[in-house]
Scaffold this motif. Sequence first.
Motif, PDB file in Angstrom:
ATOM      1  N   ARG A 332       0.180  20.492  19.077  1.00 40.69           N
ATOM      2  CA  ARG A 332       0.359  19.173  18.493  1.00 40.69           C
ATOM      3  C   ARG A 332       0.987  19.311  17.118  1.00 40.69           C
ATOM      4  NH1 ARG A 332      -2.789  15.407  21.239  1.00 40.69           N
ATOM      5  NH2 ARG A 332      -4.497  16.277  22.499  1.00 40.69           N
ATOM      6  N   VAL A 333       1.782  18.342  16.741  1.00 40.49           N
ATOM      7  CA  VAL A 333       2.300  18.272  15.383  1.00 40.49           C
ATOM      8  C   VAL A 333       1.976  16.878  14.839  1.00 40.49           C
ATOM      9  CG1 VAL A 333       4.144  19.942  15.727  1.00 40.49           C
ATOM     10  CG2 VAL A 333       4.578  17.524  16.158  1.00 40.49           C
ATOM     11  N   VAL A 334       1.836  16.804  13.533  1.00 40.39           N
ATOM     12  CA  VAL A 334       1.496  15.541  12.887  1.00 40.39           C
ATOM     13  C   VAL A 334       2.775  14.836  12.438  1.00 40.39           C
ATOM     14  CG1 VAL A 334       0.322  14.491  10.910  1.00 40.39           C
ATOM     15  CG2 VAL A 334      -0.747  16.408  12.124  1.00 40.39           C
ATOM     16  N   SER A 335       2.846  13.555  12.706  1.00 36.83           N
ATOM     17  CA  SER A 335       3.971  12.749  12.241  1.00 36.83           C
ATOM     18  C   SER A 335       3.645  12.198  10.858  1.00 36.83           C
ATOM     19  CB  SER A 335       4.237  11.586  13.204  1.00 36.83           C
ATOM     20  OG  SER A 335       5.158  10.668  12.631  1.00 36.83           O
ATOM     21  N   TYR A 336       4.548  12.409   9.925  1.00 37.83           N
ATOM     22  CA  TYR A 336       4.334  11.933   8.560  1.00 37.83           C
ATOM     23  C   TYR A 336       5.139  10.667   8.272  1.00 37.83           C
ATOM     24  CZ  TYR A 336       2.202  16.502   8.098  1.00 37.83           C
ATOM     25  OH  TYR A 336       1.404  17.596   8.276  1.00 37.83           O
ATOM     26  N   ASP A 337       5.700  10.068   9.321  1.00 38.96           N
ATOM     27  CA  ASP A 337       6.399   8.801   9.168  1.00 38.96           C
ATOM     28  C   ASP A 337       5.396   7.655   9.144  1.00 38.96           C
ATOM     29  OD1 ASP A 337       8.870  10.046   9.196  1.00 38.96           O
ATOM     30  OD2 ASP A 337       9.046   9.925  11.377  1.00 38.96           O
ATOM     31  N   HIS A 338       5.660   6.675   8.305  1.00 37.71           N
ATOM     32  CA  HIS A 338       4.889   5.436   8.289  1.00 37.71           C
ATOM     33  C   HIS A 338       3.397   5.668   8.012  1.00 37.71           C
ATOM     34  CE1 HIS A 338       8.326   4.825  11.173  1.00 37.71           C
ATOM     35  NE2 HIS A 338       8.615   3.970  10.199  1.00 37.71           N
ATOM     36  N   VAL A 339       3.115   6.519   7.039  1.00 33.03           N
ATOM     37  CA  VAL A 339       1.727   6.731   6.620  1.00 33.03           C
ATOM     38  C   VAL A 339       1.344   5.608   5.657  1.00 33.03           C
ATOM     39  CG1 VAL A 339       0.133   8.243   5.396  1.00 33.03           C
ATOM     40  CG2 VAL A 339       1.883   9.230   6.896  1.00 33.03           C
ATOM     41  N   PRO A 340       0.354   4.788   5.996  1.00 34.26           N
ATOM     42  CA  PRO A 340      -0.031   3.696   5.094  1.00 34.26           C
ATOM     43  C   PRO A 340      -0.705   4.238   3.836  1.00 34.26           C
ATOM     44  CG  PRO A 340      -1.535   3.809   6.959  1.00 34.26           C
ATOM     45  CD  PRO A 340      -0.437   4.792   7.237  1.00 34.26           C
ATOM     46  N   ASN A 341      -0.493   3.554   2.728  1.00 36.08           N
ATOM     47  CA  ASN A 341      -1.112   3.985   1.473  1.00 36.08           C
ATOM     48  C   ASN A 341      -1.579   2.767   0.702  1.00 36.08           C
ATOM     49  OD1 ASN A 341       1.257   3.221  -0.460  1.00 36.08           O
ATOM     50  ND2 ASN A 341       2.210   4.439   1.167  1.00 36.08           N
ATOM     51  N   VAL A 342      -2.646   2.964  -0.064  1.00 32.59           N
ATOM     52  CA  VAL A 342      -3.286   1.864  -0.780  1.00 32.59           C
ATOM     53  C   VAL A 342      -3.649   2.312  -2.182  1.00 32.59           C
ATOM     54  CG1 VAL A 342      -5.360   0.424  -0.892  1.00 32.59           C
ATOM     55  CG2 VAL A 342      -4.219   0.761   1.289  1.00 32.59           C
ATOM     56  N   VAL A 343      -3.542   1.409  -3.140  1.00 30.29           N
ATOM     57  CA  VAL A 343      -4.095   1.600  -4.477  1.00 30.29           C
ATOM     58  C   VAL A 343      -5.204   0.564  -4.628  1.00 30.29           C
ATOM     59  CG1 VAL A 343      -3.634   1.629  -6.951  1.00 30.29           C
ATOM     60  CG2 VAL A 343      -1.852   2.343  -5.346  1.00 30.29           C
ATOM     61  N   PHE A 344      -6.437   1.035  -4.776  1.00 31.83           N
ATOM     62  CA  PHE A 344      -7.573   0.117  -4.881  1.00 31.83           C
ATOM     63  C   PHE A 344      -7.742  -0.353  -6.323  1.00 31.83           C
ATOM     64  CE2 PHE A 344      -8.611   2.423  -0.946  1.00 31.83           C
ATOM     65  CZ  PHE A 344      -8.810   1.337  -0.103  1.00 31.83           C
ATOM     66  N   SER A 345      -6.664  -0.896  -6.844  1.00 33.21           N
ATOM     67  CA  SER A 345      -6.686  -1.517  -8.159  1.00 33.21           C
ATOM     68  C   SER A 345      -7.211  -2.944  -7.995  1.00 33.21           C
ATOM     69  CB  SER A 345      -5.274  -1.522  -8.754  1.00 33.21           C
ATOM     70  OG  SER A 345      -4.343  -2.046  -7.810  1.00 33.21           O
ATOM     71  N   GLN A 346      -7.220  -3.705  -9.077  1.00 29.81           N
ATOM     72  CA  GLN A 346      -7.599  -5.107  -8.974  1.00 29.81           C
ATOM     73  C   GLN A 346      -6.475  -5.945  -9.566  1.00 29.81           C
ATOM     74  OE1 GLN A 346     -11.606  -5.936 -10.321  1.00 29.81           O
ATOM     75  NE2 GLN A 346     -12.352  -4.002  -9.517  1.00 29.81           N
ATOM     76  N   PRO A 347      -5.696  -6.615  -8.728  1.00 31.92           N
ATOM     77  CA  PRO A 347      -5.783  -6.690  -7.265  1.00 31.92           C
ATOM     78  C   PRO A 347      -5.237  -5.426  -6.615  1.00 31.92           C
ATOM     79  CG  PRO A 347      -3.877  -7.898  -8.017  1.00 31.92           C
ATOM     80  CD  PRO A 347      -4.605  -7.467  -9.261  1.00 31.92           C
ATOM     81  N   PRO A 348      -5.622  -5.171  -5.356  1.00 34.54           N
ATOM     82  CA  PRO A 348      -5.139  -3.976  -4.670  1.00 34.54           C
ATOM     83  C   PRO A 348      -3.684  -4.095  -4.235  1.00 34.54           C
ATOM     84  CG  PRO A 348      -6.537  -5.254  -3.208  1.00 34.54           C
ATOM     85  CD  PRO A 348      -6.605  -5.918  -4.546  1.00 34.54           C
ATOM     86  N   LEU A 349      -3.068  -2.956  -4.100  1.00 33.84           N
ATOM     87  CA  LEU A 349      -1.659  -2.837  -3.698  1.00 33.84           C
ATOM     88  C   LEU A 349      -1.612  -1.953  -2.467  1.00 33.84           C
ATOM     89  CD1 LEU A 349       1.180  -1.984  -6.214  1.00 33.84           C
ATOM     90  CD2 LEU A 349       0.870  -0.607  -4.177  1.00 33.84           C
ATOM     91  N   ALA A 350      -0.825  -2.340  -1.473  1.00 40.33           N
ATOM     92  CA  ALA A 350      -0.785  -1.574  -0.230  1.00 40.33           C
ATOM     93  C   ALA A 350       0.625  -1.583   0.344  1.00 40.33           C
ATOM     94  CB  ALA A 350      -1.757  -2.169   0.792  1.00 40.33           C
ATOM     95  N   GLY A 351       0.988  -0.494   1.019  1.00 36.31           N
ATOM     96  CA  GLY A 351       2.318  -0.430   1.599  1.00 36.31           C
ATOM     97  C   GLY A 351       2.408   0.583   2.721  1.00 36.31           C
ATOM     98  N   VAL A 352       3.403   0.410   3.571  1.00 33.39           N
ATOM     99  CA  VAL A 352       3.688   1.354   4.638  1.00 33.39           C
ATOM    100  C   VAL A 352       5.191   1.360   4.873  1.00 33.39           C
ATOM    101  CG1 VAL A 352       3.364  -0.373   6.466  1.00 33.39           C
ATOM    102  CG2 VAL A 352       3.116   2.071   7.001  1.00 33.39           C
ATOM    103  N   GLY A 353       5.746   2.525   5.149  1.00 33.82           N
ATOM    104  CA  GLY A 353       7.174   2.623   5.422  1.00 33.82           C
ATOM    105  C   GLY A 353       8.002   2.715   4.162  1.00 33.82           C
ATOM    106  N   LEU A 354       9.298   2.461   4.304  1.00 35.08           N
ATOM    107  CA  LEU A 354      10.227   2.622   3.200  1.00 35.08           C
ATOM    108  C   LEU A 354      10.097   1.504   2.180  1.00 35.08           C
ATOM    109  CD1 LEU A 354      13.535   3.624   5.060  1.00 35.08           C
ATOM    110  CD2 LEU A 354      11.874   5.138   3.959  1.00 35.08           C
ATOM    111  N   THR A 355      10.175   1.869   0.902  1.00 38.58           N
ATOM    112  CA  THR A 355      10.317   0.864  -0.138  1.00 38.58           C
ATOM    113  C   THR A 355      11.783   0.421  -0.179  1.00 38.58           C
ATOM    114  OG1 THR A 355      10.849   2.449  -1.874  1.00 38.58           O
ATOM    115  CG2 THR A 355       8.499   1.990  -1.482  1.00 38.58           C
ATOM    116  N   GLU A 356      12.052  -0.634  -0.922  1.00 39.45           N
ATOM    117  CA  GLU A 356      13.437  -1.087  -1.055  1.00 39.45           C
ATOM    118  C   GLU A 356      14.297   0.003  -1.684  1.00 39.45           C
ATOM    119  OE1 GLU A 356      16.108  -4.581  -3.220  1.00 39.45           O
ATOM    120  OE2 GLU A 356      13.906  -4.735  -3.203  1.00 39.45           O
ATOM    121  N   ALA A 357      13.784   0.658  -2.729  1.00 36.51           N
ATOM    122  CA  ALA A 357      14.548   1.701  -3.413  1.00 36.51           C
ATOM    123  C   ALA A 357      14.821   2.881  -2.492  1.00 36.51           C
ATOM    124  CB  ALA A 357      13.810   2.160  -4.662  1.00 36.51           C
ATOM    125  N   GLN A 358      13.833   3.274  -1.691  1.00 30.32           N
ATOM    126  CA  GLN A 358      14.013   4.400  -0.767  1.00 30.32           C
ATOM    127  C   GLN A 358      15.047   4.066   0.301  1.00 30.32           C
ATOM    128  OE1 GLN A 358       9.938   4.764   0.460  1.00 30.32           O
ATOM    129  NE2 GLN A 358       9.421   6.254  -1.136  1.00 30.32           N
TER     130      GLN A 358
END
Length: 451
Positions: A332-358
């Motif tokens: 098996r190999v792990v896919s590193y595409d589309h890994v969701p990520n979160v910043v538990f700030s207040q308010p929280p920020l979350a994203g998955v996939g490419l940013t506009e800049a990327q």
Amino acid sequence: MTDYDYDLFVIGAGSGGVRASRIAEGHGARVAVAEEHRIGGTCVIRGCVPKKLLVYASAFAEELQDTARLGWTFGGMRFDWTALRDFVSSDVARLEKAYIDTLDAHGIARFQERATVAGPNKVRLASGREISARYILIAVGAWPVVPEFPGNQWAITSNEVFHLETLPERVVIQGAGYIAMEFASIFNALGAKVTMVSRSDRILRGYDESLTERLLKITRARGIDFHFHDPIVRADRQDDGSLLVGLEGGERIAADIMLVAAGRRPKTKGLGLENAGITLGDAGEVPVDRHNATCCPSIYAVGDVTNRIQLTPVAIREGQAFADTVFGRAPRVVSYDHVPNVVFSQPPLAGVGLTEAQARAQGLKIAIFTSDFRPMKNMFSTRVERGFYKLVVDADSERVLGVHMIGPDTPEILQAVAIAVKAGLTKADFDATMALHPSMAEELVLMHSAA
């Protein structure tokens, strides 16, 4: 495999190491694990789990301020840091026991001491004992980096912040990444004066700038001060036990604690990998291929120590992939595409996939869709804080390349969104999905072009 003491020896009992151990044992391997700290690793013991409990507690402090508009009146309310700290500590102990019980239930030998690599098929325990293994898995994780400056011995990191005797009134945090932003939000909501300092020119590099700019504006409005291009150059202990923190620009800030969140480095120092012919990478990481194998055929590595993506779910997937590949005869190999990520700030920020800049950096022709709204929950607050959702879409195929959100409950929404992005759904698929009203999540299927 009987020529060795064990079929697999795992150095590090964090999420990746424990998962690899359990799956390997299920495939019939004789497994041992060594851990020099507590069983459970960074996430369980000194990372995402205890931090999330502090996030909940601090968010409740924020919600209490809005109770009058909800029709509630409370008298005599007060916050007890000791009670929160001790509860968090007890829950960490509960989880550590659950990890230990899992290892014991699978008959995995545990060595509660440091282990280093003594050769391609040999580890050496701190007690001096040497143990042979057909395979060795490195899963020691990463460790906070503390920059060199006079007085850095007074700094604490995310490792120690959960054990503070008292709630500090004044906090200086060096860093601009997710750990820094999360603890800044926690201490700010609990009533501390928070000052953030950084070598960088902005917060949360790598996240979509539309969201990070909004988070910066909101956190400033909440009273957090920021000093960019102005790192700590010295810290002096005062007679009353407080600190005077000197910045590169010349300002000196009084603080009760100085929290350094300047990144994490793979914890490979003194691990002995050179005894197996393994040369570390520039960041101290263990270089591996897509099957988690090092240049030494008997040694593998998973998790933060490889410095690929430092996230617990990634380490768990890598640990399972390693065990299935090496012991389960099911590569098996792990896919590193589309890994969701979160910043538990207040308010929280979350994203998955490419940013506009990327997406633009890759030369893709894209269309941007946004929704800028005030969440219904925020109507009860005296603070006028707006949510913001953003879709990055391939202009030709209409495939959704990335979704980025800031606002209440975005981490809970993102997991389902990540499935849609991973599946390659299009903007038309989003539009064709009936809205769930009234909810914040419905904004995902009601977005209009930002043009």
